[in-house]
Scaffold this active site. Structure first.
Site, PDB file in Angstrom:
ATOM      1  N   THR A 185      39.089 -21.082 -38.085  1.00 53.79           N
ATOM      2  CA  THR A 185      39.247 -19.687 -37.661  1.00 53.79           C
ATOM      3  C   THR A 185      38.092 -18.896 -38.266  1.00 53.79           C
ATOM      4  OG1 THR A 185      40.560 -19.190 -39.607  1.00 53.79           O
ATOM      5  CG2 THR A 185      41.750 -19.898 -37.667  1.00 53.79           C
ATOM      6  N   GLU A 330      45.013 -21.057 -33.791  1.00 47.56           N
ATOM      7  CA  GLU A 330      46.207 -21.772 -34.264  1.00 47.56           C
ATOM      8  C   GLU A 330      47.144 -22.157 -33.118  1.00 47.56           C
ATOM      9  OE1 GLU A 330      44.867 -19.091 -35.532  1.00 47.56           O
ATOM     10  OE2 GLU A 330      44.988 -19.008 -37.717  1.00 47.56           O
ATOM     11  N   LYS A 440      48.091   3.737 -39.575  1.00 50.93           N
ATOM     12  CA  LYS A 440      49.361   4.316 -39.993  1.00 50.93           C
ATOM     13  C   LYS A 440      49.149   5.767 -40.412  1.00 50.93           C
ATOM     14  CE  LYS A 440      53.569   2.942 -42.245  1.00 50.93           C
ATOM     15  NZ  LYS A 440      54.226   2.201 -43.272  1.00 50.93           N
ATOM     16  N   TRP A 445      52.968   4.598 -36.614  1.00 52.59           N
ATOM     17  CA  TRP A 445      51.907   3.674 -36.194  1.00 52.59           C
ATOM     18  C   TRP A 445      51.169   4.172 -34.962  1.00 52.59           C
ATOM     19  CZ3 TRP A 445      50.801   0.239 -39.689  1.00 52.59           C
ATOM     20  CH2 TRP A 445      51.800  -0.288 -40.510  1.00 52.59           C
TER      21      TRP A 445
END
Ligand code: AMP
Length: 544
Positions: A185, A330, A440, A445
């Site tokens: 990754t 993944e 935030k 959010w």
């Protein structure tokens, strides 16, 4: 009682065997690193893969050894990757855009015994060679080249290496859970982590990727994987193309818009796959040249959120259906794909367009759930509104990272993706952010993806990233970092006005900062972490 059907392990070699037997003359076009075109087909790819497997065996590489590739999408890379995995070695595809320290880390971590590389990456190889002592074989994916031989005296040349070999190699049979390939990754924090795929996970992923409700691939297709083979196996296309017997156009190093438009038009590409930044430059090039991309039936966009304006342009200007997909290294990488259902035919054009904006629903083989917190196990409702942490489970989802003893799953066996989304009753997933990119503001959010999508809808904005900037009163407030279209005179006030009525007032960014370019990761994603480092303080000292 046991069933009475044949058991055959799911092995990658069976893909190339199938393509060679039943799609022998199906064309593979490949752009060499010097820009010249090479034309081959599945039979020749298979025969050269067998020659390469013989050559690798002669280098005394052993079952389970990692062999790295540092290469563009081209025919030698394709042959080598089937040879490596097919013969029981592990194909470690390396992203050449990583920093040299990261390259050294992953090559040593994987204990790569050999590296096959394109000439383009010779400077990288010579720069890191002293730090990768386990690599005993350097194979340049070219015919003999005096410059390369001078810079790297021990180098072997792929064409020479395989020319003396016979295509008589018999692919070995082994357990289908044997490791087949390794991808790291991008490692935005700390060292990159390796995902080690199995033959079984790869084959099952390939079946799912080809389905009409996934990438919809068939022997009738001419596929252009713009996404590199080092970015999670070009999202599985070289495997899928062999499974269905599709033709492939491998673009080599030429990933600029003009080169891609030319390839699409010249070779009548029907499906192309890439990240949004690639499509951005392709659309600009098509507009400039007047190409209508007539053969392009659909394009697959993933890796980052596809801006709605891009989807609309492909649909309305190029009559091309965009397949928006979400996934990650993944997950091999396919997690969800946006394809409509029969019941959606009844929807109005606007409703259908709105439906196509999400990242889509999971194919059979992946399960998705939303939970209340990172690595949590409390399941949230699938109502299209509740936002939660996305977790996945399935046949091609990681269990633990390469070299790590501990599994990376929740206590009840799910993998936490680090993404935040809502999901409706049909499983259509709407990604609002990476958990770490959410903004935030005063405890509420704000989705950076939504702010970016709106900005990208402005005709004078070429690229936009919304980041959280520290704020004395609200903790964090959104700031938009944007690149203007060439010659645009758009102002900060224009962009802020453009947000009016499109989202709640309190979600509108506090500031717009214009830059010449947004830094991109090795796989073409916006590096928001870098932007946060640079612009995260711009609101400090201001009063709300
Ligand atoms: P990588 O493993 O480098 O491919 O990165 C995977 C991450 O890319 C995911 O966890 C998402 O955060 C992001 N990603 C991939 N596809 C999409 C998409 N269609 N929309 C939004 N984010 C995406």
């Amino acid at each position: 009682m046991q069933g009475r059907m044949m058991f055959q392990p799911l092995l990658i070699s069976s893909l190339i065997e199938h393509a060679a037997q039943f799609h022998a003359d199906t064309t593979i076009i490949s752009k060499n690193t010097n820009g010249s075109i090479h034309e081959t087909n599945w039979l020749e790819v298979s025969e050269n893969a067998k020659r390469t497997a013989n050559a690798l065996a002669a280098l005394h590489l052993e079952h389970g050894d990692c062999v790295a590739t540092l290469a563009w999408n081209n025919h030698r890379h394709l042959e080598a990757w089937y040879a490596i995995s097919g013969s029981g070695l592990i194909c470690h595809t390396i992203n050449p855009r990583l920093f040299p320290e990261q390259l050294i880390f992953i090559i040593n971590d994987a204990k790569d015994k050999a590296i096959l590389f394109d000439k383009t990456f010779l400077p990288l190889i010579t720069a890191i060679k002293a730090h990768i002592p386990l690599v005993k074989n350097f194979i340049c994916l070219e015919p003999f080249d005096a410059d390369v031989a001078k810079a790297l005296p021990e180098v072997k040349f792929y064409d020479e290496l395989i020319s003396g070999q016979k295509p008589d190699y018999v692919w070995p049979t082994f357990d289908e859970t044997t490791a087949s390939s390794l991808c790291y990754t991008s490692g935005t924090t700390g060292n990159p982590k390796g995902a080690l795929f199995t033959h079984r996970s790869t084959l099952l992923h390939t079946f799912a990727a080809c389905l009409p409700d996934s990438l919809d691939l068939s022997a009738n297709d001419i596929i252009l994987p713009v996404v590199p083979m080092f970015h999670v196996h070009a999202w599985g296309t070289p495997y899928a193309a062999a499974m269905v017997g599709a033709s492939m156009i491998l673009p080599g190093p030429g990933l600029d818009g003009d080169s891609l438009v030319n390839l699409i038009d010249e070779y009548q590409v029907t499906v192309a796959l890439g990240v949004p930044t690639i499509w951005q430059s392709l659309l600009a090039a098509a507009k400039q040249s007047g190409s209508k991309l007539t053969t392009l039936k659909h394009n697959v966009i993933g890796g980052s959120a596809c801006p709605p304006s891009m989807l609309a342009t492909f649909r309305d200007v190029y009559d091309c259906e965009t397949i928006h997909a979400w996934g990650m290294t993944e997950a091999s990488p396919l997690g969800t794909v946006n394809r409509p259902k029969a019941k959606h035919r009844k929807l109005s054009v606007e409703e259908q367009a709105a439906l196509r904006l999400s990242q889509g629903r999971p194919p059979f083989g992946v399960n998705v759930r939303l939970v209340n917190e990172e690595n949590g196990t409390h399941k949230l409702p699938q109502d299209g509104e509740t936002i939660g942490n996305v977790q996945i489970k399935g046949h091609w989802i990681i269990e633990s990272y390469f070299g790590k003893e501990k599994n990376s799953l929740t206590e009840d066996g799910w993998f936490d993706t680090g993404d935040i989304a809502s999901m409706d009753a049909d499983g259509y997933l709407h990604i609002s952010d990476r958990a770490k990119d959410l903004i935030k503001s005063g405890g509420e959010w704000i989705s950076s993806v939504e702010l970016e999508n709106i900005a990208m809808g402005h005709p004078e904005i070429a690229m936009a990233a919304a980041i959280a900037a520290d704020h004395p009163k609200w903790d964090e407030r959104p700031v938009l970092i944007a690149v203007k279209q060439p010659e645009s005179t758009v102002t900060e006030a224009d962009i802020l006005d453009y947000y009016e009525g499109k989202i709640a007032k309190w979600q509108i960014p506090d500031k717009v900062i214009f830059v010449d370019a947004i830094p991109l990761s090795g796989t073409g994603k916006m590096l928001k972490r870098k932007l946060r480092e640079e612009f995260g303080n711009v609101l400090l000292g201001e009063n709300a």
